[in-house]
Design an enzyme around this catalytic site. Structure first.
Site, PDB file in Angstrom:
ATOM      1  N   ASP A  50      18.943  -5.439  32.090  1.00 40.50           N
ATOM      2  CA  ASP A  50      19.665  -5.980  33.237  1.00 40.50           C
ATOM      3  C   ASP A  50      20.724  -6.957  32.742  1.00 40.50           C
ATOM      4  O   ASP A  50      20.483  -7.732  31.803  1.00 40.50           O
ATOM      5  CB  ASP A  50      18.720  -6.720  34.195  1.00 40.50           C
ATOM      6  N   ASP A  88      14.298   1.725  33.261  1.00 43.49           N
ATOM      7  CA  ASP A  88      15.339   0.692  33.342  1.00 43.49           C
ATOM      8  C   ASP A  88      14.836  -0.593  32.695  1.00 43.49           C
ATOM      9  O   ASP A  88      14.168  -1.414  33.327  1.00 43.49           O
ATOM     10  CB  ASP A  88      15.712   0.440  34.800  1.00 43.49           C
ATOM     11  N   GLU A 122      25.545   0.055  34.114  1.00 43.00           N
ATOM     12  CA  GLU A 122      25.713  -1.022  35.091  1.00 43.00           C
ATOM     13  C   GLU A 122      27.171  -1.466  35.168  1.00 43.00           C
ATOM     14  O   GLU A 122      27.715  -1.696  36.258  1.00 43.00           O
ATOM     15  CB  GLU A 122      24.827  -2.216  34.728  1.00 43.00           C
ATOM     16  N   SER A 175      16.410  14.261  24.985  1.00 40.75           N
ATOM     17  CA  SER A 175      15.387  15.017  24.265  1.00 40.75           C
ATOM     18  C   SER A 175      14.735  16.020  25.190  1.00 40.75           C
ATOM     19  O   SER A 175      14.897  15.964  26.415  1.00 40.75           O
ATOM     20  CB  SER A 175      14.283  14.118  23.685  1.00 40.75           C
TER      21      SER A 175
END
Length: 820
Positions: free
Chosen positions: A337, A334, A195, A262
């Protein structure tokens, strides 16, 4: 003169004797902490005897009369082999490294205190289910039994590092194990740094359309379950200065691009030559000595469990039972934030919320520093999360004056039941049970790959934040914390997480690639960990009707770069076999030799070949030339080649070829010009670093796996004893992934990859195999410190058997723990 000579000879002899005596003393003291695996020890906390059988690879097989006693034995075994690793990782998450290592770890401690993970772990203990709480208490008792034995029997303080860094070791607590899970979540998190980088890049670029080139959305609809085999073959033939701090050794904060990764894939009986299910998994973490992973087998009331553990955590995180296998890959969900919080200009102790100004939650925290005065921090939290310092990932460069930055993150949940969920998966007997058990998993979010006797599946587990459709940044950039539409609305239902069970095609897999295409706010992520390996995996899986354990092993070890095979024809389209033969020793001749080698190369990133080094250096130089004039110093943050960016530029997608023109120069450069100049740059760098004879170059000389001791690995003499360095194949975008460092004098060092590999065959479960990247012991004087490292480098494995007699047959020792 003869007298002087005799005295010099005596002094030299005495000096040699003193040096030998000093080395002998150091060796004696260090060797006292080597565990005796063939021993009987009376300990407190057991209800009945426990037996720890160590097979010839030093994998402990723990047997007891109750689950609690077995977890006691696992804690004891972890402390025997990895005590230093456990206590230093605990200090990381507590923010107490500086008490031992002084000022070089202060910045890490400051940020860990601000995140407050250890307090949150302590609050989560009471939320665990009864079985997990019992396991945590028994495991802690086993660790503490080993600590007591070290003290009672004067066993060299438990680890040789303890002589260099003397500090008291507190008893292990259940909260310590939960804190290890939260630390793993931090190590695997990458959305925060992305971000910030996206915000900084957006500010720097004059043309906002160019942001989608350098930080593009992942294309495609997502891949997880492959289609039926027959259907594929119907015919059968503005930039601010860098302010980030150096966190020093033991930092858990991953660089951009070095968070979790991975591979995992599974085959149903219809796609297996043996008629049983298959599962392969290789989780990727940063390399260290010893490895993060520790192989273990525990015999529970529900049956035997064998696989990879992380010392400090009483669970087999990846592995199998007789009925079920499970693996993990980073989902890239996600779950972070950043929020820009507006300070009250009249009172900086307040910040703006949707309902007006509110005081920060504050608490002082004192950091003790070895040989220095302590410092006191004031920890601040908003409704969105903890306030972070401006130096973390350069947050200050995107924080307006009069504001601070706070982090919302699922791992900050004080009611964290992740460990209970992991224990539930380990105790499950079927795919259906495991998916149900994983509902309590909070962070880190993972893709859980599963295979029982008949069924294969993959389920994204972990808490998915529910966002408002009106969110201004959609979680991609720091957003205003005082706007209600930007805030999380709670947790999305577990049933909404992507799930693939028994697809018709019979193959499921994940390479950290995009798995589903959903519009915001029902998406999983805008950021995915792979856009390249998935293409090679699809080809390998669909190139044969049925698979075997060995074909899955072959895929894990595959070193063909789809990226090289797709990008080289693009960037070299106007360079291959053009121009007259140039004289020997000229830059033009070097370029022709390099292009000739690459023209005949199949993209195999083999450690013994020169082409991978030429290719990697060329692409690195090319990306730097393309972006440096637009991004300036910020270009250094893009220290790994972005394949989609290069493809967009050379296919001129949406005008992306504009990157080829150097803004500050008078001529208009073409993409062919940039490719040629970048190749010349790369060849100059290679000549200065490795020599000018291109045919004799070895990729493995540059691509050394760096299993380094995080504390002793930089010391001049000790580094040769504690670091494990290996020439390796693979690269950033191969299935046998060896992610390069991307920066510094050795930008192609292999720093991040598969510390654990496992392949499980449920037609014959005891033919399953696994390996870790170093050895079981964390003691540099142990023969088990690096005995598995060469097997790992050569792509070899050791048996993964639940046969107790087989473990005993070649045991290196059997430890008997008796109740005191």
């Amino acid at each position: 003169m003869a007298t002087v000579f005799r005295w010099l000879l005596r002094l030299a002899g005495s000096l040699v004797v003193l040096i030998v005596a000093a080395i002998a003393m150091v060796y004696y003291l260090a060797s006292q902490s080597l565990p005796d695996y063939d021993d009987t020890v009376a300990v407190e906390g057991l209800s009945a005897p426990v037996e720890i059988v160590r097979d010839n690879a030093n994998v402990p097989h723990v047997f007891g009369e109750s689950d609690a006693d077995v977890f006691f034995g696992l804690g004891y075994a972890h402390a025997q082999d990895r005590l230093w690793q456990m206590v230093t990782m605990r200090r990381v998450v507590q923010g107490r490294l500086s008490e031992v290592f002084g000022t070089r770890t202060v910045e890490t401690d400051k940020l860990m205190r601000r995140l407050d993970l250890y307090r949150l772990a302590s609050e989560s203990v009471e939320n665990q289910d009864p079985g997990t709480l019992s396991a945590l208490e028994a495991y802690a008792a086993g660790v503490n039994a080993r600590l007591a034995e070290i003290n009672d029997r004067a066993l060299g303080r438990g680890a040789p590092e303890m002589f260099l860094f003397r500090f008291p070791v507190a008893p292990w607590q259940p909260a310590d194990s939960i804190a290890m899970v939260k630390l793993m979540a931090l190590t695997l998190s990458g959305h925060l740094s992305n971000e910030v980088l996206r915000a900084r890049t957006a500010l720097m670029l004059d043309d906002p359309e160019r942001l989608r080139d350098i930080m593009p959305d992942t294309p495609g609809n997502g891949t997880a379950a492959l289609p039926e085999f027959a259907s594929l073959f119907p015919d059968l033939p503005r930039y601010a200065a860098n302010t980030a701090v150096d966190y020093g050794p033991l930092s858990p904060f991953p660089k951009e691009g070095l968070a979790g990764a991975s591979n995992a894939w599974s085959a149903a009986p219809s796609r297996s030559a043996s008629g049983g299910t298959l599962l392969a998994n290789d989780p990727h973490l940063g390399f260290t000595a010893p490895s993060y992973w520790y192989l273990a087998r525990i015999e529970l009331e529900t049956g035997g469990v064998i696989g990879g553990t992380i010392p400090g955590i009483p669970a087999v995180l990846v592995g199998r039972t007789a009925r079920l296998g499970w693996g993990l890959t980073s989902s890239y969900l996600d779950d972070q934030d950043l929020y820009i919080e507006k300070l009250n200009p009249e009172n900086p102790e307040q910040y703006l919320t949707p309902s007006g100004y509110k005081r920060f939650e504050t608490r002082p925290s004192i950091i003790q520093i070895a040989n220095e005065a302590p410092i006191t921090l004031t920890l601040r939290w908003t409704e969105n999360g903890p306030v972070l310092p401006p130096t973390h990932y350069n947050l200050g460069t995107v924080t307006p004056p009069g504001h601070v930055m706070a982090l919302a993150w699922t791992a900050l949940d004080p009611d964290d039941t992740t460990l209970s969920a992991a224990m539930g998966v380990m105790r499950s007997g079927s795919v259906e049970e495991a998916i149900a058990a994983a509902e309590g998993y909070i962070a880190p979010s993972q893709n859980l790959s599963l295979a029982d006797q008949e069924t294969i599946a993959m389920k994204t587990i972990g808490w998915a934040p529910r966002r408002d459709a009106r969110s201004r940044s959609q979680g991609r950039l720091p957003s205003e914390g005082w706007r209600a539409e930007n805030r999380w609305l709670g947790r999305a239902p577990y049933a909404a997480n992507p799930e693939f069970v028994s697809p018709r095609g019979g193959i499921i897999g994940n390479t950290n690639n995009k798995t589903v295409e959903r519009p915001f706010p029902n998406h999983i992520s805008f950021l995915w960990g792979d856009t390249q390996r998935i293409h090679r995996w699809e080809r390998l899986m669909q190139s044969r009707q049925v698979h075997t354990r060995d074909s899955f092993v072959e895929a894990q070890l595959d070193t063909i770069s789809f990226t090289a095979r797709s990008l080289l024809p693009l960037i070299g389209a106007d360079l291959w076999f053009t121009g007259e033969a140039a004289p020997e020793g000229t830059p033009e001749r070097q370029r022709q030799i390099a292009l000739s080698l690459l023209a005949e190369w199949n993209g195999e990133m083999n450690e013994h070949m020169p082409e991978p080094l030429i290719y990697a250096a060329w692409l690195r130089a090319l990306q730097d030339r393309l972006i440096h004039d637009e991004l300036g110093q910020l270009a250094e943050e893009f220290d790994h080649v972005q394949p989609i960016f290069i493809e967009r530029v050379y296919r001129d997608i949406d005008g992306a070829s504009a990157w080829c023109n150097v803004v500050q120069s008078a001529p208009t450069e073409t993409c062919t010009d940039m490719a040629r100049m970048a190749l010349d740059d790369a060849l100059v760098w290679i000549g200065d670093t490795y020599g000018t004879n291109l045919e004799t170059l070895r990729w493995g000389d540059a691509h050394q796996a760096t299993h380094d001791h995080p504390i002793l690995g930089d010391l001049p003499l000790l580094r040769y004893f504690v670091n494990v360095r290996q020439s390796t194949s693979g690269g950033d975008n191969t299935l046998q992934r060896g992610l390069t460092s991307g920066s510094g004098p050795d930008p192609f060092q292999n720093v991040h990859g598969a510390g654990y590999r496992g392949v499980y065959d449920f037609a014959d479960p005891d033919s399953s195999v696994f390996i870790i990247s170093t050895g079981q012991s964390g003691h540099p004087l142990s023969r088990h410190y690096d005995d598995l490292a060469q097997l790992w480098r050569r792509g070899e494995y050791i048996p993964m058997s639940l046969d107790a007699d087989l473990a005993r047959a070649a045991a290196v020792g059997i430890t008997h723990l008796e109740p005191r």
